[in-house]
Design an enzyme around this catalytic site. Structure first.
Site: not given
Length: 588
Positions: A184, A241, A150, A340
């Site tokens: 977001g 990341r 998201g 998740d």
């Protein structure tokens, strides 16, 4: 933790098979492989010269649409979408030289004037093919349906000179179809925490995602930190990341939940994961037969050579168990162990309201959302991750990739692997050659009763001498800095435990000097306490990034004494226990 002991199956670990296959492949490459590695140590690339390989996009089904409108994305593993966060004079806050080395990226690239612009997403990175991944998940034990990236956008995968695959992802880069009602974006506060903890965990020796850099966007983002109707504006930021793959349990769950039409995607994802991230499993049939009896009935047999998916889930279960054992050993609480947020590679991913134990408390949770039931508290992590493995296995069973007995075997392997790893870790932390359940159980009880600082206690423990003739009134002297404000009765309880511990040390036959060196190499002096993060955040929000960078350098050497840095090992001050420091909400 000691009560978590599922009955072990009569089997050997898959680890030995995997290791033997990996070693075999290394041996086959011989001197050419070694020479290639030595040759490539000096490879230093510019951003434009990075070696991209977009296997995820190339090999898996994608969304027919490429907009960022929130919607259900069906029959697809990803949506191509570009970063869209508003940016104004972005600044580079902090970066990791060691992550740059993973990518063969020249450290001088961090000095480029356009570096912050590129890693804010405002300027495209040459060769990238950005996308957001589709996945679902169980949140706090309840199926939540489609979730997905998201606020994270993957740029693609880099193949380095050692042919390692590294995925680059911008977190906080703008809306995607999976953003639901959110914007977001990410704020500096949460981004600093994610960057620092990614790197701190790596240097503690715990499998984790990494972080290349963190930039501010120069724009403000509105956040209601406590969900109490009092939003405020905070500086926006984006973390890059880096990980081998962001595939999660939920990546498979979403497709298995959508019925027969999408079960083929579950198989395609599994094949993709095995091909790129578990290649030794493709060759497992070449090894000796791996058949295990899983019960009293001779018919209950699992043969891992006959079904690569069974071998795969067993390895995922064991990697996960090993990861959780390491969390428990170092006193780390993840805070949001939804399915998740569980990596199929056995990595720590998605740093939100994490926390290291200060005052030892098995019921500690750093997550305000988790407070009612403490589902994700420190002491529950082993059981919760087993529950998550069960949900993942259900997705593979729905796709008819594994049988129920193969799933059950993976659960058994999880339990056995966790206990083996946890007991080995605790033995090393105590400087013992074999595990003593009685000693550890009494120790954890004492730590909980007196709310002792977990990190500092184990670091101090190496000062105890293996001398059974130490006078009773001197037993606790090595621990005086960590056993604070305890009365006579508790001193007696601790004295009794130390005497028991000294007997175990004497029987081990290891010298005090050798044991201290060994213990200090596994018991860190420095961990990323929440109040340290907050101090760095407070300075950064005023435009001073120096403390973030100093804290990173300290966390890169957690087991070293680091003279002059002792303040980073201190107990938390009183202000550290206020909401927003010791505890945070699920999202920022």
């Amino acid at each position: 933790m000691d009560s978590f002991s599922p009955d072990p199956p009569s089997s050997l670990s898959l680890d030995s098979v995997a290791d033997s296959l990996k070693n075999q492949s290394f041996r086959e490459q011989g001197d050419d492989h070694i020479n290639k590695e030595n040759k490539n140590k000096n490879v230093k690339l510019s951003l434009e010269d990075l070696n991209w390989d977009h296997s995820f996009v190339r090999e898996l089904p994608g969304d027919a649409q490429s907009d960022s409108i929130p919607r259900q994305v069906l029959h697809a593993c990803y949506t191509k979408v570009f970063p869209s966060a508003e940016v104004e004079n972005p600044e580079l806050v902090v970066w990791s030289d060691s992550v740059a080395d993973l990518l063969d990226l020249d450290h001088k690239e961090f000095e480029r004037p356009d570096f912050p612009i590129i890693f804010s997403g405002a300027s495209p990175l040459a060769g990238a093919v950005p996308y957001a991944q589709c996945y679902g998940g169980h949140q706090f034990g309840t199926w939540a349906g489609q979730l997905g990236d998201g606020r994270a956008i993957t740029l693609g995968e880099i193949l380095n000179s050692r042919l390692e695959r590294w995925e680059l992802q911008l977190k906080g880069a703008g809306k995607t179809p999976y953003s639901r009602s959110a914007d977001g974006l990410a704020v500096l506060r949460s981004s600093i925490r994610e960057f620092l903890c990614s790197e701190a965990m790596h240097f503690l020796g715990i499998p984790t995602t990494r972080a290349l850099c963190l930039v501010t966007t120069g724009k403000l983002v509105t956040r209601d930190m406590f969900y109490d109707g009092n939003p405020k504006e905070e500086p926006g930021a984006i973390v890059c990341r880096v990980v081998q793959s962001f595939l999660r349990f939920g990546s498979f769950q979403i497709h298995s939940s959508r019925g027969e039409e999408d079960l083929g995607i579950v198989r395609a994802l599994a094949d993709y994961a095995i091909r790129h991230h578990f290649p030794h499993i493709e060759n497992i049939s070449k090894s000796e037969s791996l058949s295990f009896i899983t019960g009293d009935d001779d018919q209950l047999v699992v043969d891992l050579t006959s079904n690569k998916y069974a071998a795969w889930i067993v390895e995922i279960a064991e990697r996960t168990a090993s990861l959780v054992a390491r969390w428990q050993g170092v006193g780390f609480t993840h805070g949001v162990l939804n399915t998740d947020n569980m990596s199929i590679l056995g990595l720590t991913i998605d740093y939100g309201p994490f926390g290291f134990l200060d005052a030892f408390d098995p019921s500690y949770t750093p997550n305000t959302t988790d407070l009612p039931g403490r589902r994700y508290c420190f002491g529950n992590q082993p059981d919760i991750c087993l529950w998550n493995i069960t949900q993942f296995a259900s997705s593979l069973m729905a796709a008819r990739l594994i049988s129920d007995k193969e799933a059950n075997y993976a659960m058994e392997r999880y339990g056995t692997k966790f206990m083996d790893e946890y007991q080995a870790i605790m033995s090393r932390k105590l400087g013992l050659q074999k595990y003593s359940k009685q000693l550890v159980t009494k120790l954890l009880n004492n730590l909980a009763v007196d709310k002792v600082d977990y990190t500092n206690f184990f670091r101090s423990l190496s000062k105890i001498k293996a001398d059974p003739d130490i006078p009773e009134d001197q037993l606790l002297v090595p621990l005086k800095a960590v056993l604070l404000d305890i009365g006579k009765e508790r001193k007696e309880a601790w004295g009794s435990w130390v005497q028991f511990y000294i007997k175990e040390l004497v029987s081990s036959g290891i010298s005090d000097e050798e044991r201290k060196t060994s213990m200090d190499s596994v018991n860190p002096k420095y961990v990323l306490r929440n109040y340290l993060c907050q101090s760095a955040i407070d300075a950064a929000e005023l435009g001073d990034f120096g403390e973030v960078r100093r804290l990173l350098k300290v966390m890169e050497r957690p087991y070293d004494e680091q003279p002059g840095m002792e303040k980073y090992a201190r107990l938390p001050p009183a202000w550290a226990y206020r909401p927003g420091v010791c505890m945070l909400s699920c999202s920022s």
